[in-house]
Design a protein around this motif. Structure first.
Motif, PDB file in Angstrom:
ATOM      1  N   ILE A 158       0.837  -1.201   0.000  1.00  0.00           N
ATOM      2  CA  ILE A 158       0.000   0.000   0.000  1.00  0.00           C
ATOM      3  C   ILE A 158       0.872   1.252   0.000  1.00  0.00           C
ATOM      4  CG2 ILE A 158      -1.639   1.357   1.366  1.00  0.00           C
ATOM      5  CD1 ILE A 158      -2.823  -1.325   2.322  1.00  0.00           C
ATOM      6  N   ALA A 159       1.930   1.221   0.788  1.00  0.00           N
ATOM      7  CA  ALA A 159       2.850   2.368   0.822  1.00  0.00           C
ATOM      8  C   ALA A 159       3.463   2.605  -0.552  1.00  0.00           C
ATOM      9  CB  ALA A 159       3.938   2.138   1.861  1.00  0.00           C
ATOM     10  N   GLN A 160       3.837   1.531  -1.224  1.00  0.00           N
ATOM     11  CA  GLN A 160       4.414   1.649  -2.569  1.00  0.00           C
ATOM     12  C   GLN A 160       3.397   2.200  -3.558  1.00  0.00           C
ATOM     13  OE1 GLN A 160       5.842  -2.293  -3.484  1.00  0.00           O
ATOM     14  NE2 GLN A 160       7.418  -2.263  -1.888  1.00  0.00           N
ATOM     15  N   GLN A 161       2.176   1.707  -3.486  1.00  0.00           N
ATOM     16  CA  GLN A 161       1.130   2.179  -4.399  1.00  0.00           C
ATOM     17  C   GLN A 161       0.787   3.639  -4.139  1.00  0.00           C
ATOM     18  OE1 GLN A 161      -0.218   0.840  -7.036  1.00  0.00           O
ATOM     19  NE2 GLN A 161      -1.719   2.463  -7.375  1.00  0.00           N
ATOM     20  N   THR A 162       0.778   4.040  -2.864  1.00  0.00           N
ATOM     21  CA  THR A 162       0.467   5.435  -2.519  1.00  0.00           C
ATOM     22  C   THR A 162       1.539   6.377  -3.048  1.00  0.00           C
ATOM     23  OG1 THR A 162      -0.677   4.677  -0.522  1.00  0.00           O
ATOM     24  CG2 THR A 162      -0.040   7.007  -0.606  1.00  0.00           C
ATOM     25  N   GLN A 163       2.795   5.960  -2.964  1.00  0.00           N
ATOM     26  CA  GLN A 163       3.863   6.806  -3.504  1.00  0.00           C
ATOM     27  C   GLN A 163       3.794   6.867  -5.025  1.00  0.00           C
ATOM     28  OE1 GLN A 163       7.846   5.907  -2.110  1.00  0.00           O
ATOM     29  NE2 GLN A 163       8.530   7.948  -2.673  1.00  0.00           N
ATOM     30  N   LYS A 164       3.495   5.734  -5.641  1.00  0.00           N
ATOM     31  CA  LYS A 164       3.379   5.695  -7.103  1.00  0.00           C
ATOM     32  C   LYS A 164       2.204   6.536  -7.590  1.00  0.00           C
ATOM     33  CE  LYS A 164       2.270   2.429 -10.836  1.00  0.00           C
ATOM     34  NZ  LYS A 164       1.937   1.002 -11.150  1.00  0.00           N
ATOM     35  N   GLN A 165       1.071   6.428  -6.916  1.00  0.00           N
ATOM     36  CA  GLN A 165      -0.150   7.081  -7.370  1.00  0.00           C
ATOM     37  C   GLN A 165      -0.188   8.556  -7.023  1.00  0.00           C
ATOM     38  OE1 GLN A 165      -2.347   5.395  -9.154  1.00  0.00           O
ATOM     39  NE2 GLN A 165      -4.012   6.871  -9.328  1.00  0.00           N
ATOM     40  N   TYR A 166       0.318   8.909  -5.823  1.00  0.00           N
ATOM     41  CA  TYR A 166       0.118  10.269  -5.324  1.00  0.00           C
ATOM     42  C   TYR A 166       1.412  10.985  -4.954  1.00  0.00           C
ATOM     43  CZ  TYR A 166      -4.627   8.435  -4.852  1.00  0.00           C
ATOM     44  OH  TYR A 166      -5.850   7.873  -5.088  1.00  0.00           O
ATOM     45  N   GLY A 167       2.537  10.288  -5.024  1.00  0.00           N
ATOM     46  CA  GLY A 167       3.799  10.925  -4.671  1.00  0.00           C
ATOM     47  C   GLY A 167       3.978  11.122  -3.179  1.00  0.00           C
ATOM     48  N   ARG A 168       3.180  10.430  -2.386  1.00  0.00           N
ATOM     49  CA  ARG A 168       3.280  10.572  -0.932  1.00  0.00           C
ATOM     50  C   ARG A 168       4.067   9.392  -0.355  1.00  0.00           C
ATOM     51  NH1 ARG A 168      -1.607  10.746   3.637  1.00  0.00           N
ATOM     52  NH2 ARG A 168      -0.223  10.955   5.451  1.00  0.00           N
ATOM     53  N   LYS A 169       5.085   9.698   0.406  1.00  0.00           N
ATOM     54  CA  LYS A 169       5.855   8.655   1.077  1.00  0.00           C
ATOM     55  C   LYS A 169       5.216   8.381   2.425  1.00  0.00           C
ATOM     56  CE  LYS A 169      10.541   7.233   2.265  1.00  0.00           C
ATOM     57  NZ  LYS A 169      11.985   7.610   2.272  1.00  0.00           N
TER      58      LYS A 169
END
Length: 375
Positions: free
Chosen positions: A68-79
Motif C-alpha cells: 500500500i505504501a508503494q502504491q500510494t507513492q506511485k499514485q500520489y507521490g506521498r511517502k
C-alpha cells in the motif's frame, strides 16, 4: 433507550429487498455483478493451502502495508511509513466508524456534506457527537461559504467524499485550495476524506488528500479494496493518516475487530504485484459510456458522472412523485431498482433524481435500459 432512535433500515437494504420480492433488476446497491479477476482467485486458491490462517498483526499484514505504501507513492507521490501510518480495516465503513469514534467525544460537532453516505451520522452519534449538515450546491459542488459558516468552537472534524457517492462529482483544484484556506484558519479540525472510489474517475482526474501538502498532517484518508478490486463482500479497506492521528484510531480498532481476515490480506498483497489499477478506470469508463448510450433515447436526463460507478438521473419530465415513491414504483411497475437521492439529505431535499449503479455486466445494463426506455 435506543442510541440511534431515528435510524431506520438502510435504503440500500430496503430497495434490494423490494427488488428481490418483485424480480427487478437491481441497479440500486453499489456492488459489481461480474466475475472477480481470475488472477486474484488463483491467489486465494493457492494461499488456502498455506499457513495464512491465523491472526495477522493488529495494524495489518506487513507485506500488504508495504504494498500500500508503494502504491500510494506511485499514485500520489506521498511517502507513507507502512509501520506507523497505515491501518487495514474490515471495510471502509468500519474504518470510518473507527476514525470517528477515536476522535469525536460527547458534544463535538462534525460537518458532513449532504447528500452524504448514510454511515457517517450514525457513527458520529455513537461517539456522542453531533452531525452538522451542510448542503452541497444543486450541481453537487461544495459551498465553501456555508461550510465555513457552519464551523463553531465545537467543530472537531469535517468529512468529505471524493469521488462522491451518490452523485459522481469530483472536486477540482480550486475546491481543494478553498478547503485548505478554511482549515488553515481552524487547525483543530481533523479532515476525514472518504476516497473509496479513488481509482474510478473519468475526464477529470481524482485529486487525493494524499497529494495535498497542506492537508496530509491533519487528514485521515479512507480507501477500499472492495471498490477498487470489485470484491465488496471481502470487506477490505484501509486508512492512511499521520502517526499521531492513527495511534488513537488503532486503540479503537484493536477492540473492535483486532485484525482483519488473514487470507484476504495475503491474497491482495500477492495480487497487487500483478494488477494495474489504471485498468479499473478504463473498465468503468467503458461501462459508464455504454450505459449512457443505452439510455440516450429514454426520458431520463443523465447528469454528469465524473467518478464512481453511479449514474444520477433526473426523472422530472416523467413524474412529479417524490423520489422515494418513484423509486419504489420503478421496481414494482417497471422492474428496475434505483436509489432515491433525497435519503442522503438531512432535510430530504428532493430534486427528482435517482442513482443507478452501472457496475454490472453488459447484459444486465441492456436489460435494465430496455425497461427504462419504455417508461
Amino acid at each position: 433507550m435506543s442510541k440511534l432512535p431515528n435510524i431506520t433500515t438502510s435504503i440500500f437494504s430496503v430497495m434490494s429487498q423490494l427488488a428481490n420480492e418483485h424480480g427487478a433488476i437491481n441497479l440500486s446497491q453499489g456492488f459489481p455483478n461480474f466475475p472477480v479477476d481470475c488472477r486474484l482467485l488463483d491467489s486465494v486458491k493457492q494461499l488456502l493451502h498455506e499457513n495464512v490462517h491465523q491472526y495477522t498483526p493488529m495494524a495489518g499484514l506487513p507485506i500488504l502495508l508495504e504494498k500500500i505504501a508503494q502504491q500510494t507513492q506511485k499514485q500520489y507521490g506521498r511517502k507513507v511509513n507502512p509501520n506507523t501510518e497505515i491501518l487495514i480495516t474490515a471495510g471502509a465503513t468500519q474504518g470510518i466508524y473507527t476514525a470517528i469514534n477515536a476522535w469525536i467525544q460527547t458534544g463535538d460537532e462534525v460537518i458532513v456534506l449532504d447528500p452524504c453516505y448514510d454511515s457517517y451520522e450514525p457513527s458520529i452519534l455513537m461517539a456522542g457527537g453531533k452531525a452538522v449538515h451542510v448542503a452541497l450546491n444543486p450541481d453537487y459542488t461544495p459551498n465553501f461559504n456555508q461550510i465555513e459558516a457552519a464551523i463553531s468552537s465545537k467543530t472537531k472534524m469535517l468529512i468529505i467524499n471524493n469521488p462522491h457517492n451518490p452523485t459522481g462529482k469530483i472536486w477540482n483544484e480550486q475546491d481543494f485550495e478553498a478547503l485548505e484556506t478554511i482549515l488553515d484558519k481552524h487547525p483543530q479540525i481533523i479532515l476525514l476524506s472518504d476516497e473509496v472510489y479513488e481509482y474510478i474517475s473519468f475526464a477529470q482526474p481524482h485529486i487525493s488528500c494524499n497529494s495535498r501538502e497542506k492537508l496530509v498532517h491533519k487528514t485521515v484518508v479512507v480507501s477500499s479494496f472492495g471498490k477498487s478490486l470489485h470484491i465488496t463482500g471481502w470487506k477490505m479497506g484501509y486508512l492512511i493518516a499521520p502517526e499521531n492521528l492513527l495511534n488513537e484510531i488503532k486503540k479503537v480498532h484493536q477492540f473492535l475487530v483486532f485484525s482483519v481476515n488473514s487470507v484476504a490480506q495475503n491474497s491482495i498483497a500477492a495480487y497487487l504485484d500483478i494488477v494495474n489499477l489504471e485498468e479499473v478506470k478504463a473498465m468503468y469508463q467503458r461501462k459508464k459510456e455504454y450505459f449512457s448510450s443505452l439510455l440516450q433515447n429514454s426520458k431520463l436526463q443523465l447528469l454528469p458522472c465524473e467518478g464512481t460507478y453511479f449514474q444520477v438521473v433526473d426523472y422530472s419530465t416523467i413524474s412529479k412523485q417524490n423520489d422515494v415513491d418513484f423509486a419504489k414504483e420503478l421496481i414494482t411497475k417497471h422492474g428496475v431498482a434505483a436509489i432515491p437521492i433525497s435519503v442522503f439529505y438531512e432535510n430530504k431535499t428532493d430534486y427528482k433524481r435517482l442513482r443507478f449503479c452501472f457496475a454490472k455486466t453488459d447484459e444486465t445494463l441492456e436489460l435494465a435500459a430496455e425497461k427504462l426506455n419504455r417508461i
